[in-house]
Design a protein around this motif. Structure first.
Motif, PDB file in Angstrom:
ATOM      1  N   GLU A   1      20.241  83.053  32.935  1.00  0.00           N
ATOM      2  CA  GLU A   1      21.665  82.723  33.028  1.00  0.00           C
ATOM      3  C   GLU A   1      21.985  81.357  32.442  1.00  0.00           C
ATOM      4  O   GLU A   1      23.145  81.047  32.138  1.00  0.00           O
ATOM      5  CB  GLU A   1      22.155  82.811  34.476  1.00  0.00           C
ATOM      6  CG  GLU A   1      21.558  81.799  35.428  1.00  0.00           C
ATOM      7  CD  GLU A   1      20.299  82.285  36.114  1.00  0.00           C
ATOM      8  OE1 GLU A   1      20.060  81.866  37.275  1.00  0.00           O
ATOM      9  OE2 GLU A   1      19.545  83.070  35.515  1.00  0.00           O
ATOM     10  N   HIS A   2      20.961  80.512  32.277  1.00  0.00           N
ATOM     11  CA  HIS A   2      21.157  79.178  31.715  1.00  0.00           C
ATOM     12  C   HIS A   2      21.063  79.163  30.187  1.00  0.00           C
ATOM     13  O   HIS A   2      21.328  78.134  29.573  1.00  0.00           O
ATOM     14  CB  HIS A   2      20.095  78.215  32.259  1.00  0.00           C
ATOM     15  CG  HIS A   2      20.225  77.930  33.724  1.00  0.00           C
ATOM     16  ND1 HIS A   2      20.873  76.830  34.222  1.00  0.00           N
ATOM     17  CD2 HIS A   2      19.772  78.617  34.806  1.00  0.00           C
ATOM     18  CE1 HIS A   2      20.820  76.839  35.547  1.00  0.00           C
ATOM     19  NE2 HIS A   2      20.153  77.914  35.922  1.00  0.00           N
ATOM     20  N   THR A   3      20.663  80.259  29.578  1.00  0.00           N
ATOM     21  CA  THR A   3      20.344  80.249  28.157  1.00  0.00           C
ATOM     22  C   THR A   3      21.512  80.724  27.301  1.00  0.00           C
ATOM     23  O   THR A   3      22.247  81.637  27.689  1.00  0.00           O
ATOM     24  CB  THR A   3      19.118  81.136  27.872  1.00  0.00           C
ATOM     25  OG1 THR A   3      19.415  82.500  28.196  1.00  0.00           O
ATOM     26  CG2 THR A   3      17.921  80.668  28.696  1.00  0.00           C
TER      27      THR A   3
ATOM     28  N   LEU B   1      25.479  70.810  26.546  1.00  0.00           N
ATOM     29  CA  LEU B   1      24.373  71.141  27.430  1.00  0.00           C
ATOM     30  C   LEU B   1      23.603  69.888  27.829  1.00  0.00           C
ATOM     31  O   LEU B   1      23.249  69.713  29.003  1.00  0.00           O
ATOM     32  CB  LEU B   1      23.438  72.139  26.737  1.00  0.00           C
ATOM     33  CG  LEU B   1      23.967  73.559  26.586  1.00  0.00           C
ATOM     34  CD1 LEU B   1      23.084  74.354  25.634  1.00  0.00           C
ATOM     35  CD2 LEU B   1      24.048  74.259  27.937  1.00  0.00           C
TER      36      LEU B   1
ATOM     37  N   GLY C   1      11.236  78.250  32.614  1.00  0.00           N
ATOM     38  CA  GLY C   1      12.268  77.651  33.453  1.00  0.00           C
ATOM     39  C   GLY C   1      11.673  77.224  34.780  1.00  0.00           C
ATOM     40  O   GLY C   1      12.229  77.474  35.849  1.00  0.00           O
TER      41      GLY C   1
ATOM     42  N   HIS D   1      15.775  82.810  37.749  1.00  0.00           N
ATOM     43  CA  HIS D   1      17.016  82.029  37.621  1.00  0.00           C
ATOM     44  C   HIS D   1      16.947  81.133  36.383  1.00  0.00           C
ATOM     45  O   HIS D   1      17.201  79.932  36.442  1.00  0.00           O
ATOM     46  CB  HIS D   1      17.297  81.249  38.904  1.00  0.00           C
ATOM     47  CG  HIS D   1      17.697  82.165  40.028  1.00  0.00           C
ATOM     48  ND1 HIS D   1      18.980  82.600  40.212  1.00  0.00           N
ATOM     49  CD2 HIS D   1      16.955  82.775  40.988  1.00  0.00           C
ATOM     50  CE1 HIS D   1      19.031  83.422  41.253  1.00  0.00           C
ATOM     51  NE2 HIS D   1      17.803  83.560  41.738  1.00  0.00           N
ATOM     52  N   TYR D   2      16.621  81.778  35.293  1.00  0.00           N
ATOM     53  CA  TYR D   2      16.477  81.100  34.007  1.00  0.00           C
ATOM     54  C   TYR D   2      17.414  81.670  32.943  1.00  0.00           C
ATOM     55  O   TYR D   2      18.114  80.925  32.248  1.00  0.00           O
ATOM     56  CB  TYR D   2      15.027  81.206  33.542  1.00  0.00           C
ATOM     57  CG  TYR D   2      14.811  80.828  32.098  1.00  0.00           C
ATOM     58  CD1 TYR D   2      14.799  79.489  31.702  1.00  0.00           C
ATOM     59  CD2 TYR D   2      14.624  81.801  31.107  1.00  0.00           C
ATOM     60  CE1 TYR D   2      14.606  79.137  30.375  1.00  0.00           C
ATOM     61  CE2 TYR D   2      14.427  81.453  29.787  1.00  0.00           C
ATOM     62  CZ  TYR D   2      14.424  80.131  29.412  1.00  0.00           C
ATOM     63  OH  TYR D   2      14.244  79.779  28.097  1.00  0.00           O
TER      64      TYR D   2
ATOM     65  N   TYR E   1      18.636  67.862  37.121  1.00  0.00           N
ATOM     66  CA  TYR E   1      17.312  68.269  37.602  1.00  0.00           C
ATOM     67  C   TYR E   1      16.295  67.140  37.549  1.00  0.00           C
ATOM     68  O   TYR E   1      15.237  67.223  38.168  1.00  0.00           O
ATOM     69  CB  TYR E   1      16.810  69.463  36.783  1.00  0.00           C
ATOM     70  CG  TYR E   1      17.640  70.701  37.009  1.00  0.00           C
ATOM     71  CD1 TYR E   1      17.397  71.532  38.089  1.00  0.00           C
ATOM     72  CD2 TYR E   1      18.693  71.018  36.150  1.00  0.00           C
ATOM     73  CE1 TYR E   1      18.165  72.659  38.309  1.00  0.00           C
ATOM     74  CE2 TYR E   1      19.470  72.142  36.363  1.00  0.00           C
ATOM     75  CZ  TYR E   1      19.204  72.970  37.444  1.00  0.00           C
ATOM     76  OH  TYR E   1      19.985  74.077  37.656  1.00  0.00           O
TER      77      TYR E   1
ATOM     78  N   TYR F   1      23.602  68.674  31.759  1.00  0.00           N
ATOM     79  CA  TYR F   1      22.310  68.789  32.428  1.00  0.00           C
ATOM     80  C   TYR F   1      21.714  67.428  32.776  1.00  0.00           C
ATOM     81  O   TYR F   1      20.863  67.342  33.660  1.00  0.00           O
ATOM     82  CB  TYR F   1      21.316  69.551  31.545  1.00  0.00           C
ATOM     83  CG  TYR F   1      21.338  71.042  31.779  1.00  0.00           C
ATOM     84  CD1 TYR F   1      20.448  71.635  32.666  1.00  0.00           C
ATOM     85  CD2 TYR F   1      22.258  71.850  31.126  1.00  0.00           C
ATOM     86  CE1 TYR F   1      20.466  72.999  32.888  1.00  0.00           C
ATOM     87  CE2 TYR F   1      22.288  73.219  31.337  1.00  0.00           C
ATOM     88  CZ  TYR F   1      21.384  73.789  32.220  1.00  0.00           C
ATOM     89  OH  TYR F   1      21.421  75.142  32.446  1.00  0.00           O
TER      90      TYR F   1
ATOM     91  N   GLN G   1      26.684  75.155  34.108  1.00  0.00           N
ATOM     92  CA  GLN G   1      25.310  75.426  33.691  1.00  0.00           C
ATOM     93  C   GLN G   1      25.033  76.893  33.383  1.00  0.00           C
ATOM     94  O   GLN G   1      24.226  77.196  32.510  1.00  0.00           O
ATOM     95  CB  GLN G   1      24.347  74.922  34.757  1.00  0.00           C
ATOM     96  CG  GLN G   1      24.395  73.421  34.941  1.00  0.00           C
ATOM     97  CD  GLN G   1      23.289  72.924  35.845  1.00  0.00           C
ATOM     98  OE1 GLN G   1      22.268  73.580  36.018  1.00  0.00           O
ATOM     99  NE2 GLN G   1      23.479  71.772  36.415  1.00  0.00           N
ATOM    100  N   HIS G   2      25.667  77.806  34.089  1.00  0.00           N
ATOM    101  CA  HIS G   2      25.410  79.221  33.857  1.00  0.00           C
ATOM    102  C   HIS G   2      26.268  79.732  32.708  1.00  0.00           C
ATOM    103  O   HIS G   2      27.489  79.799  32.810  1.00  0.00           O
ATOM    104  CB  HIS G   2      25.682  80.016  35.132  1.00  0.00           C
ATOM    105  CG  HIS G   2      24.612  79.849  36.170  1.00  0.00           C
ATOM    106  ND1 HIS G   2      24.647  80.474  37.403  1.00  0.00           N
ATOM    107  CD2 HIS G   2      23.459  79.125  36.150  1.00  0.00           C
ATOM    108  CE1 HIS G   2      23.567  80.137  38.099  1.00  0.00           C
ATOM    109  NE2 HIS G   2      22.841  79.319  37.352  1.00  0.00           N
TER     110      HIS G   2
END
Length: 355
Positions: A197-199, A84, A131, A194-195, A92, A88, A245-246
Motif C-alpha cells: 500500500e506504500h508503493t 514521498l 518493507g 503492510h508494504y 519511521y 516519510y 503514506q498509503h
C-alpha cells in the motif's frame, strides 16, 4: 555560555531544512491528478476520502479516489518522489523512530500469526522481508523458525538498526524492484506485510517478488482491507487510510487476479485473523491529537508554541484518558465482529510461485 537550541533540540535542528522545503508551498510534492484507475485503467472514478496528515500533521491536503469498476482505491493526486521523501522524513526514523519502535514492539502476536501461517507449508531456508521497518517481525519469526535465515529490505535506517541487533542476516537498503535482479532466485519466502500500500506501483513489486523467489517459493502478503466497513463508519479517522503514506489500497479480489497473472497460485487466504482491534481507539487518539495539535512543537512550523498551549495540550490528553479507555474496551468487545468478513481491517494472502 547558553547552548544553541538547534544543537540541543532535535526539532529545532530540523526546522531550517523543513521551512526551506516549504518555502514555495507543497505543490511540487504532488503529481498531476489521474483521470484513470492505475490498476485497471477505467475512467469511472469517485471521490472516496479527503483529509489531511493526521499522523505527523505536516501541511498538505490529500485525496483518495476509488474505481467504480474494479474497486481499487488510490491517492489522487499521488505524491512525487520529493513528496514521498518529505512526508516519510522523521516518521519511521529520526524524530519518529522511538514512537514507531514502540508500536512495532507491541505487535508480537501479529508477527507470530504471520509466521505460523507460512510455517504451515514447511520451514523455509531463506526468507526476505520486504518493507521490514525496524526488523521486529524477523526477530519474532526467528523464534518460531530457528532454522530459517532472515534478510530484510527497506528504504529507511531501520535496515541498519536490525542488522546491528542481529535480527536479520543481511539488510538491503533501497527499492525492491531495483534490487530484485541481484536477489534473483535466492529465497524460499518473500513477505510484504503492510508494504504494497506504500508503493507507487504494486504490480511492479509483485514482479520483483517473482524474480527473488525460487520456483515453488511462497509470497506472503498482508494489506489493509479497503472493503472493511469500519472505513465507512469512521471516515477520515479510520487509521488504515494513513494519508499521505498509503498510495494504493487493493481489494483482495484484485490482488488474487494479479497474482495469477504474474505466475503465482494462491494457496491460503485469511480475511479475519489479521484484524487488529484498534479501530476505535486509534480514531479517538487521532481526533484528540488533531484538535490539540497547536500545542505540539513541530519542526515544519516556524516557531515552537508557547508554554500555555503546550500545557493545554497535555491537559486535554489527560482529560481524554477515560475516552481512550472506553474506545479500547469497545474495540475488544467488537473484536469477534472485526474478525468476520466485511469488518476485518486487514487480510492476508499466501501465493506459491509457479514452477
Amino acid at each position: 555560555m547558553i547552548a544553541n537550541d538547534s544543537v540541543t533540540d532535535p526539532v529545532a535542528a530540523r526546522r531550517p531544512a523543513y521551512l526551506a522545503d516549504l518555502a514555495d508551498g507543497t505543490g511540487r510534492f504532488f503529481e498531476p491528478p489521474r483521470a484513470r484507475c492505475p490498476w485497471c485503467g477505467s475512467a469511472a472514478l469517485r471521490a472516496r476520502l479527503r483529509t489531511t496528515d493526521l499522523l505527523q500533521h505536516k501541511p498538505g491536503r490529500f485525496a483518495l479516489d476509488g474505481c467504480r469498476d474494479c474497486g481499487h482505491v488510490f491517492q489522487n493526486p499521488r505524491l512525487t518522489p520529493a513528496g514521498l521523501e518529505f512526508y516519510y522524513r522523521d516518521c519511521y526514523d529520526g524524530l519518529g523512530e522511538k514512537s514507531m519502535s514502540g508500536m512495532f514492539e507491541g505487535n508480537r502476536a501479529g508477527y507470530r500469526s504471520r509466521a505460523e501461517l507460512v510455517r504451515g507449508f514447511g520451514e523455509p531456508g531463506a526468507w526476505l522481508d520486504v518493507g521490514m521497518g525496524h526488523g521486529h517481525f524477523c526477530r519474532e519469526a526467528g523464534n518460531l523458525l530457528p532454522h530459517t535465515e532472515f534478510d530484510g529490505l527497506d528504504l529507511s535506517e531501520g535496515v541498519e538498526l536490525a542488522q546491528r541487533e542481529g535480527w536479520v542476516r543481511t539488510g538491503y537498503r533501497g527499492a525492491f524492484p531495483e534490487l530484485a535482479g541481484e536477489l534473483g532466485g535466492q529465497y524460499d519466502v518473500v513477505s510484504m506485510y503492510h508494504y504494497l500500500e506504500h508503493t507507487p506501483d504494486p504490480k511492479r513489486e509483485l514482479a520483483a517478488a517473482h524474480t527473488a523467489l525460487r520456483p515453488g517459493g511462497l509470497l506472503a502478503i498482508e494489506l489493509p482491507d479497503p472493503e472493511c466497513r469500519w472505513a465507512a463508519v469512521l471516515g477520515r479517522w479510520w487509521l488504515p487510510w494513513l494519508q499521505p503514506q498509503h498510495l494504493n489500497l487493493i481489494p483482495i479480489g484484485n490482488l488474487r487476479a494479479e497474482l495469477a497473472a504474474r505466475g503465482f497460485t494462491v494457496v491460503a487466504e485469511q480475511r479475519g485473523e489479521p484484524h487488529a482491534a484498534i479501530d476505535l481507539v486509534a480514531a479517538a487518539v487521532m481526533a484528540v491529537n488533531a484538535l490539540t495539535i497547536g500545542g505540539e512543537d513541530l519542526a515544519w512550523r516556524a516557531a515552537r508554541p508557547g508554554r500555555a498551549r503546550r500545557l493545554l495540550r497535555k491537559a486535554a490528553f489527560l482529560a481524554c484518558v477515560p475516552l481512550f479507555v472506553l474506545a479500547g474496551l469497545l474495540d475488544r468487545i467488537s473484536a469477534p465482529l472485526g474478525r468476520t468478513h466485511g469488518w476485518s481491517n486487514a487480510y492476508r494472502v499466501v501465493a506459491r510461485r509457479d514452477g
